[in-house]
Motif scaffolding. Structure first.
Motif, PDB file in Angstrom:
ATOM      1  N   UNK A 104       6.273  -5.654   4.917  1.00 33.52           N
ATOM      2  CA  UNK A 104       6.078  -6.682   3.752  1.00 33.52           C
ATOM      3  C   UNK A 104       7.115  -7.903   3.936  1.00 33.52           C
ATOM      4  N   UNK A 105       8.331  -7.570   4.195  1.00 37.87           N
ATOM      5  CA  UNK A 105       9.037  -8.974   4.367  1.00 37.87           C
ATOM      6  C   UNK A 105       8.420  -9.647   5.537  1.00 37.87           C
ATOM      7  N   UNK A 106       8.031  -8.984   6.798  1.00 35.98           N
ATOM      8  CA  UNK A 106       7.278  -9.763   7.799  1.00 35.98           C
ATOM      9  C   UNK A 106       6.174 -10.448   7.224  1.00 35.98           C
ATOM     10  N   UNK A 107       5.294 -10.225   6.580  1.00 41.33           N
ATOM     11  CA  UNK A 107       4.197 -10.652   5.746  1.00 41.33           C
ATOM     12  C   UNK A 107       4.690 -12.027   5.037  1.00 41.33           C
ATOM     13  N   UNK A 108       5.770 -11.727   4.119  1.00 39.21           N
ATOM     14  CA  UNK A 108       6.351 -12.766   3.458  1.00 39.21           C
ATOM     15  C   UNK A 108       6.684 -14.018   4.250  1.00 39.21           C
ATOM     16  N   UNK A 109       7.512 -13.773   5.610  1.00 39.10           N
ATOM     17  CA  UNK A 109       7.812 -14.863   6.248  1.00 39.10           C
ATOM     18  C   UNK A 109       6.694 -15.498   7.078  1.00 39.10           C
ATOM     19  N   UNK A 110       5.555 -14.623   7.466  1.00 36.82           N
ATOM     20  CA  UNK A 110       4.513 -15.278   7.942  1.00 36.82           C
ATOM     21  C   UNK A 110       3.775 -16.257   7.125  1.00 36.82           C
ATOM     22  N   UNK A 111       3.669 -16.022   5.719  1.00 30.06           N
ATOM     23  CA  UNK A 111       3.196 -16.756   4.673  1.00 30.06           C
ATOM     24  C   UNK A 111       4.059 -18.133   4.559  1.00 30.06           C
ATOM     25  N   UNK A 112       5.192 -17.988   4.700  1.00 26.03           N
ATOM     26  CA  UNK A 112       6.085 -19.368   4.908  1.00 26.03           C
ATOM     27  C   UNK A 112       5.892 -20.032   6.150  1.00 26.03           C
ATOM     28  N   UNK A 113       5.923 -19.350   7.090  1.00 23.51           N
ATOM     29  CA  UNK A 113       5.791 -19.711   8.382  1.00 23.51           C
ATOM     30  C   UNK A 113       4.218 -20.621   8.492  1.00 23.51           C
TER      31      UNK A 113
END
Length: 106
Positions: free
Chosen positions: A5-14
């Motif tokens: 979930x954290x990885x996905x959240x960071x991907x959204x920002x990137x």
């Protein structure tokens, strides 16, 4: 909160900022009255601090590079460091919260 979930959240920002050119980085964020680049660098530093704490290492200053286009890569690196430290759910949730707050402020 899971690592995925954290990885996905960071991907959204990137995904939101990864294509930005210098003028968009220099523009003022919607909150905080600072340039967007400064806001994202602050996020990078916060995630790096969480990673250092999770690793039991001293906190270090993340360099502010001359080229703001490197900020998404810096965020990816410090996030990978945090995930490699295998922190608890509370730390992952805290990291996700600051990423989400930054997305909203941009």
């Amino acid at each position: 909160m899971s690592a995925t979930e954290l990885d996905q959240t960071v991907r959204l920002l990137v995904g939101q900022v990864g294509h930005w050119e210098q003028p968009r980085w220099a523009a003022t964020a919607t909150t905080g009255n600072v340039p967007r680049a400064d806001l994202v660098h602050r996020l990078v530093q916060e995630v790096a601090n969480l990673a250092a704490d999770a690793e039991g290492q001293p906190r270090r200053v993340v360099p502010r590079l001359d080229n703001d286009l490197a900020l998404p890569d810096q965020l990816r690196v410090v996030t990978a460091d945090l995930l490699a430290a295998r922190p608890g759910d509370e730390v992952l949730a805290r990291a996700a919260a600051v990423v989400t707050a930054t997305r909203g402020a941009l």
